[in-house]
Design a protein around this motif. Structure first.
Motif, PDB file in Angstrom:
ATOM      1  N   PHE A 217       0.840  -1.200   0.000  1.00 21.72           N
ATOM      2  CA  PHE A 217       0.000   0.000   0.000  1.00 21.72           C
ATOM      3  C   PHE A 217       0.879   1.255   0.000  1.00 21.72           C
ATOM      4  O   PHE A 217       0.577   2.231  -0.692  1.00 21.72           O
ATOM      5  CB  PHE A 217      -0.914  -0.032   1.228  1.00 21.72           C
ATOM      6  CG  PHE A 217      -1.828   1.153   1.342  1.00 21.72           C
ATOM      7  CD1 PHE A 217      -2.641   1.525   0.279  1.00 21.72           C
ATOM      8  CD2 PHE A 217      -1.883   1.898   2.504  1.00 21.72           C
ATOM      9  CE1 PHE A 217      -3.486   2.618   0.384  1.00 21.72           C
ATOM     10  CE2 PHE A 217      -2.718   2.995   2.612  1.00 21.72           C
ATOM     11  CZ  PHE A 217      -3.524   3.353   1.546  1.00 21.72           C
TER      12      PHE A 217
ATOM     13  N   GLN B  85       3.514   1.601  -1.434  1.00 21.18           N
ATOM     14  CA  GLN B  85       4.135   1.732  -2.754  1.00 21.18           C
ATOM     15  C   GLN B  85       3.224   2.444  -3.765  1.00 21.18           C
ATOM     16  O   GLN B  85       3.670   2.791  -4.843  1.00 21.18           O
ATOM     17  CB  GLN B  85       4.452   0.335  -3.317  1.00 21.18           C
ATOM     18  CG  GLN B  85       5.436  -0.473  -2.500  1.00 21.18           C
ATOM     19  CD  GLN B  85       6.838  -0.276  -2.991  1.00 21.18           C
ATOM     20  OE1 GLN B  85       7.142  -0.567  -4.136  1.00 21.18           O
ATOM     21  NE2 GLN B  85       7.691   0.230  -2.144  1.00 21.18           N
ATOM     22  N   THR B  86       1.957   2.615  -3.404  1.00 17.86           N
ATOM     23  CA  THR B  86       1.009   3.130  -4.402  1.00 17.86           C
ATOM     24  C   THR B  86       1.277   4.602  -4.745  1.00 17.86           C
ATOM     25  O   THR B  86       1.107   4.991  -5.886  1.00 17.86           O
ATOM     26  CB  THR B  86      -0.455   2.966  -3.935  1.00 17.86           C
ATOM     27  OG1 THR B  86      -0.571   3.548  -2.629  1.00 17.86           O
ATOM     28  CG2 THR B  86      -0.871   1.515  -3.872  1.00 17.86           C
ATOM     29  N   SER B  87       1.656   5.415  -3.772  1.00 15.63           N
ATOM     30  CA  SER B  87       2.008   6.813  -4.070  1.00 15.63           C
ATOM     31  C   SER B  87       2.772   7.409  -2.892  1.00 15.63           C
ATOM     32  O   SER B  87       2.773   6.841  -1.794  1.00 15.63           O
ATOM     33  CB  SER B  87       0.754   7.647  -4.354  1.00 15.63           C
ATOM     34  OG  SER B  87       0.056   7.899  -3.157  1.00 15.63           O
TER      35      SER B  87
ATOM     36  N   MET C 184       0.487   8.147   0.016  1.00 11.50           N
ATOM     37  CA  MET C 184       0.093   6.969   0.790  1.00 11.50           C
ATOM     38  C   MET C 184       1.262   6.468   1.647  1.00 11.50           C
ATOM     39  O   MET C 184       1.062   5.930   2.724  1.00 11.50           O
ATOM     40  CB  MET C 184      -0.397   5.849  -0.142  1.00 11.50           C
ATOM     41  CG  MET C 184      -1.714   6.129  -0.788  1.00 11.50           C
ATOM     42  SD  MET C 184      -2.995   6.561   0.406  1.00 11.50           S
ATOM     43  CE  MET C 184      -3.232   8.285   0.073  1.00 11.50           C
TER      44      MET C 184
ATOM     45  N   PRO D 177       0.667  -3.382  -5.792  1.00 11.67           N
ATOM     46  CA  PRO D 177       0.389  -1.954  -5.604  1.00 11.67           C
ATOM     47  C   PRO D 177      -0.547  -1.386  -6.657  1.00 11.67           C
ATOM     48  O   PRO D 177      -1.420  -0.581  -6.352  1.00 11.67           O
ATOM     49  CB  PRO D 177       1.775  -1.317  -5.693  1.00 11.67           C
ATOM     50  CG  PRO D 177       2.712  -2.378  -5.268  1.00 11.67           C
ATOM     51  CD  PRO D 177       2.108  -3.664  -5.728  1.00 11.67           C
TER      52      PRO D 177
ATOM     53  N   ILE E  37      -4.019  -2.485  -5.864  1.00 14.57           N
ATOM     54  CA  ILE E  37      -4.500  -1.756  -4.676  1.00 14.57           C
ATOM     55  C   ILE E  37      -4.941  -0.360  -5.091  1.00 14.57           C
ATOM     56  O   ILE E  37      -5.988   0.124  -4.685  1.00 14.57           O
ATOM     57  CB  ILE E  37      -3.400  -1.678  -3.587  1.00 14.57           C
ATOM     58  CG1 ILE E  37      -3.081  -3.076  -3.053  1.00 14.57           C
ATOM     59  CG2 ILE E  37      -3.828  -0.773  -2.438  1.00 14.57           C
ATOM     60  CD1 ILE E  37      -1.913  -3.123  -2.087  1.00 14.57           C
ATOM     61  N   ARG E  38      -4.130   0.259  -5.960  1.00 14.79           N
ATOM     62  CA  ARG E  38      -4.451   1.613  -6.421  1.00 14.79           C
ATOM     63  C   ARG E  38      -5.820   1.631  -7.112  1.00 14.79           C
ATOM     64  O   ARG E  38      -6.636   2.520  -6.902  1.00 14.79           O
ATOM     65  CB  ARG E  38      -3.372   2.081  -7.396  1.00 14.79           C
ATOM     66  CG  ARG E  38      -3.503   3.551  -7.799  1.00 14.79           C
ATOM     67  CD  ARG E  38      -2.833   3.850  -9.114  1.00 14.79           C
ATOM     68  NE  ARG E  38      -1.448   3.426  -9.154  1.00 14.79           N
ATOM     69  CZ  ARG E  38      -0.474   4.047  -8.506  1.00 14.79           C
ATOM     70  NH1 ARG E  38      -0.744   5.087  -7.766  1.00 14.79           N
ATOM     71  NH2 ARG E  38       0.761   3.607  -8.584  1.00 14.79           N
TER      72      ARG E  38
ATOM     73  N   TRP F 227      -8.769   0.734  -4.437  1.00 10.41           N
ATOM     74  CA  TRP F 227      -9.015   1.782  -3.435  1.00 10.41           C
ATOM     75  C   TRP F 227      -9.023   3.199  -4.044  1.00 10.41           C
ATOM     76  O   TRP F 227      -9.053   4.177  -3.297  1.00 10.41           O
ATOM     77  CB  TRP F 227      -7.969   1.682  -2.317  1.00 10.41           C
ATOM     78  CG  TRP F 227      -8.356   0.627  -1.312  1.00 10.41           C
ATOM     79  CD1 TRP F 227      -9.504  -0.091  -1.275  1.00 10.41           C
ATOM     80  CD2 TRP F 227      -7.593   0.190  -0.184  1.00 10.41           C
ATOM     81  NE1 TRP F 227      -9.504  -0.955  -0.206  1.00 10.41           N
ATOM     82  CE2 TRP F 227      -8.344  -0.802   0.480  1.00 10.41           C
ATOM     83  CE3 TRP F 227      -6.340   0.521   0.333  1.00 10.41           C
ATOM     84  CZ2 TRP F 227      -7.892  -1.448   1.622  1.00 10.41           C
ATOM     85  CZ3 TRP F 227      -5.899  -0.119   1.474  1.00 10.41           C
ATOM     86  CH2 TRP F 227      -6.659  -1.093   2.108  1.00 10.41           C
TER      87      TRP F 227
ATOM     88  N   ILE G 168      -6.816   5.150  -5.582  1.00  5.91           N
ATOM     89  CA  ILE G 168      -5.754   6.033  -5.080  1.00  5.91           C
ATOM     90  C   ILE G 168      -5.101   6.750  -6.259  1.00  5.91           C
ATOM     91  O   ILE G 168      -4.664   6.091  -7.211  1.00  5.91           O
ATOM     92  CB  ILE G 168      -4.717   5.223  -4.281  1.00  5.91           C
ATOM     93  CG1 ILE G 168      -5.387   4.703  -3.013  1.00  5.91           C
ATOM     94  CG2 ILE G 168      -3.493   6.059  -3.935  1.00  5.91           C
ATOM     95  CD1 ILE G 168      -4.697   3.582  -2.368  1.00  5.91           C
ATOM     96  N   PRO G 169      -5.039   8.071  -6.228  1.00  7.89           N
ATOM     97  CA  PRO G 169      -4.412   8.776  -7.346  1.00  7.89           C
ATOM     98  C   PRO G 169      -2.900   8.533  -7.402  1.00  7.89           C
ATOM     99  O   PRO G 169      -2.277   8.303  -6.359  1.00  7.89           O
ATOM    100  CB  PRO G 169      -4.716  10.249  -7.054  1.00  7.89           C
ATOM    101  CG  PRO G 169      -5.151  10.317  -5.642  1.00  7.89           C
ATOM    102  CD  PRO G 169      -5.560   8.961  -5.205  1.00  7.89           C
ATOM    103  N   THR G 170      -2.349   8.623  -8.594  1.00  4.50           N
ATOM    104  CA  THR G 170      -0.899   8.460  -8.751  1.00  4.50           C
ATOM    105  C   THR G 170      -0.195   9.721  -8.261  1.00  4.50           C
ATOM    106  O   THR G 170      -0.850  10.738  -8.023  1.00  4.50           O
ATOM    107  CB  THR G 170      -0.537   8.230 -10.229  1.00  4.50           C
ATOM    108  OG1 THR G 170      -1.016   9.350 -10.956  1.00  4.50           O
ATOM    109  CG2 THR G 170      -1.143   6.955 -10.765  1.00  4.50           C
ATOM    110  N   ASP G 171       1.137   9.657  -8.175  1.00  6.85           N
ATOM    111  CA  ASP G 171       1.905  10.839  -7.760  1.00  6.85           C
ATOM    112  C   ASP G 171       1.636  12.019  -8.693  1.00  6.85           C
ATOM    113  O   ASP G 171       1.478  13.154  -8.245  1.00  6.85           O
ATOM    114  CB  ASP G 171       3.411  10.515  -7.766  1.00  6.85           C
ATOM    115  CG  ASP G 171       3.792   9.631  -6.586  1.00  6.85           C
ATOM    116  OD1 ASP G 171       3.007   9.604  -5.616  1.00  6.85           O
ATOM    117  OD2 ASP G 171       4.847   8.985  -6.640  1.00  6.85           O
TER     118      ASP G 171
ATOM    119  N   ASP H  15      -1.697  13.470  -7.961  1.00  9.27           N
ATOM    120  CA  ASP H  15      -1.627  14.226  -6.697  1.00  9.27           C
ATOM    121  C   ASP H  15      -0.975  15.586  -6.919  1.00  9.27           C
ATOM    122  O   ASP H  15      -1.459  16.599  -6.408  1.00  9.27           O
ATOM    123  CB  ASP H  15      -0.815  13.432  -5.656  1.00  9.27           C
ATOM    124  CG  ASP H  15      -1.690  12.454  -4.889  1.00  9.27           C
ATOM    125  OD1 ASP H  15      -2.909  12.674  -4.843  1.00  9.27           O
ATOM    126  OD2 ASP H  15      -1.141  11.479  -4.336  1.00  9.27           O
TER     127      ASP H  15
END
Lengths: 368, 188
Positions: free
Chosen positions: A50, A52-54, A57, B146, B149-150, B153, B155-158, B161
């Protein structure tokens, strides 16, 4: 040739899974405290993935798990393994979260699915195996191990509990860096187990003279032709399973040791044991409280105890079934030069008729 | 057959032991309260079941409502869907006065419902149920990479963001400029 039906089936399943619509869960819309609770309830492998996702995070994981403690059990050999146990283990049985590190070669380059980045390594082949944990494949898997443990320490509260080093499985050039790295853990490592039969003399001398383990240390290697002088081990609880390489001087150099066992100690003569016993009496091992000598041969009790004043244990309870005190039961007592009391026990063999082969020495130190 | 036999045999000796107790201490009649969600459907819940919710327990502990008063004043939870509130009430009823088991497998599998349930349970402060729900959410990503999971859930990437951060900064800058211009206008 027809297509293998089993493989075909698996392939079809995988395709179906890929096609299936992934149900989404907007975790970032949860209140902060609930999200942190979710993260804390995750397995360390998932926590790592988790993170590692960003970058965001990664920070979230750090904030959520900084007080979550895990005990690290490291295994170093052909494969490196870092297993994280909850601090309640082994009181409460638990399955660890396993991270494994394997050298990437033609054999292991079999479909590593996803890449992870750890420290200065941006792209490491890795795949998750349900039972065995998260595998990392890399040319220098030892470097990855170091980096990953540093990363886990960054994310969670990791206590280094145990290390098992299989020296024969590690490349010679990695022995020294491994010991240097283990010495960097400020709180030390509670249990160290070292195995290895074919380690070079130079590497083994280096290990024994430099390893800073202050707790329990066990050596299981056979180490043929090994020689070392001096032997400044810092461990307080020591066991050496094969002691054919040891000299009387080596034994008397273990000044920090509180308890030790010398296994397969048949190379020492009865006169050697007499010398060790006399040295203990004169204060050579100032912290020593218990010694277990595993002779694995017949010995002459009179030679071992020569010139030492012994008083035989004479307890009515112990000898109630005998006419007079039995020499194999209860042991003998002697005085140390500093006034402390010592005891020596000649253990009975469980099978009648066979000689007793083990000797135990206890020093009753009031300050211990 | 055997189960009913066992049931009757185990129930039979229980009677004489419970009877004297009830005779000694007369049972206090259980009080009930009423709650409703967004759909206005009223649910009758016992005070014992509501003890699971720290929020409601705090509200009712010093209320001293009679049955009629409680019926006339149901607690409104306008931010909770009716079916979710029903789920929560059912769970509270099922676990009334019982030690909570280490795992609960009766939670909804649909992620949309689970999300609403987590929010409701967090609002109502039902600690045990919240732990189960969070565990269920954590289990969603078991064995996932990962990337997966992204996706699950959301989750936005870098890069996303960073773009959002830039956008927010720009908006904040514009708002600040607008405010200063308005202040200058007022001064004139």
């Amino acid at each position: 040739m027809s297509e293998n039906p089993e493989n075909g089936g698996i392939q079809k399943c995988e395709e179906n899974i890929k096609k299936a619509k992934v149900e989404k869960f907007p975790i970032l819309k949860l209140p902060d405290l609930v999200r942190e609770m979710v993260i804390r309830l995750m397995d360390p492998v998932e926590i790592f993935d988790f993170s590692q996702t960003s970058k965001r995070m990664h920070k979230t994981v750090k904030r959520s798990c900084r007080h979550k403690t895990y005990h690290l059990h490291l295994q170093a050999g052909q494969i490196y393994q870092a297993a994280l146990y909850p601090p309640t283990y082994p009181g409460i049985p638990a399955e660890p979260a396993r991270f494994r590190f394997q050298a990437l070669n033609d054999e292991t380059e079999r479909d590593p699915k996803y890449d992870r980045h750890v420290g200065s390594f941006p792209k490491i082949h890795a795949n998750f195996q349900e039972e065995k944990g998260l595998y990392f494949f890399h040319k220098s898997h030892w470097e990855i191990t170091k980096e990953l443990i540093a990363e886990l320490q960054n994310l969670m509260n990791i206590k280094f509990q145990q290390v098992r080093i299989f020296l024969d499985g590690i490349e010679n050039r990695d022995h020294k860096p491994l010991i240097e790295w283990l010495n960097t853990f400020p709180d030390g490592i509670k249990f160290s187990y070292i195995y290895g039969d074919r380690v070079s003399n130079e590497n083994m001398v280096d290990l024994m003279q430099n390893y800073q383990c202050k707790d329990t240390l066990r050596f299981y290697g056979r180490l043929r032709g090994f020689k070392i002088d001096p032997l400044p081990l810092k461990a307080t609880d020591l066991r050496i399973d094969h002691t054919h390489w040891m000299t009387v001087e080596n034994v008397l150099q273990m000044e920090n040791v509180v308890a030790f066992k010398l296994g397969n100690a048949h190379k020492f003569t009865d006169i050697d044991y007499n010398t060790i016993l006399k040295a203990i009496i004169s204060g050579a091992l100032p912290k020593m409280v218990y010694v277990h000598l595993e002779l694995k041969r017949r010995y002459d009790r009179d030679v071992i105890c020569q010139d030492i004043d012994l008083i035989q244990e004479n307890s009515e309870r112990l000898f109630s079934r005998y006419d007079k005190p039995h020499p194999d039961i209860g042991g003998f007592h002697f005085n140390l030069d500093n006034g402390d009391l010592g005891s020596i026990f000649f253990y009975m063999n469980a099978r009648p008729g066979l000689p007793s082969t083990d000797i135990g020495i206890i020093v009753w130190r009031p300050d211990a | 057959m055997s189960s009913t036999e066992q049931g009757t045999s185990s129930a039979a000796p229980a009677e004489p032991t419970t009877a004297p107790e009830s005779a000694a201490a007369p049972e206090v009649p259980e009080s009930f309260y009423y709650v409703h969600g967004k759909d206005k459907v009223v649910h009758k819940v016992s005070a014992g079941a509501l003890q699971h919710s720290a929020l409601i327990h705090g509200m009712i502990s010093n209320l001293g409502y009679t049955e009629e008063q409680a019926k006339a004043n149901p607690f409104p939870f306008e931010n909770i869907d009716g079916d979710i509130l029903q789920m929560v009430v059912d769970w509270c009823n099922q676990h009334k006065g019982k030690p909570t088991p280490p795992e609960d497998t009766n939670l909804p599998k649909q992620k949309e419902k689970l999300f609403d349930l987590v929010l409701a349970v967090n609002y109502l402060e039902i600690k045990e149920l919240l732990t189960y729900c969070c565990k269920q959410v954590a289990m969603m990503v078991k064995g996932k990479s990962p990337e997966e999971i992204r996706e699950i859930w959301m989750i936005p990437t870098d890069a996303e963001d960073e773009a959002a951060e830039k956008e927010a900064k720009k908006r904040a800058g514009k708002e600040a400029a607008g405010e200063t211009a308005a202040a200058a206008g007022d001064a004139k």
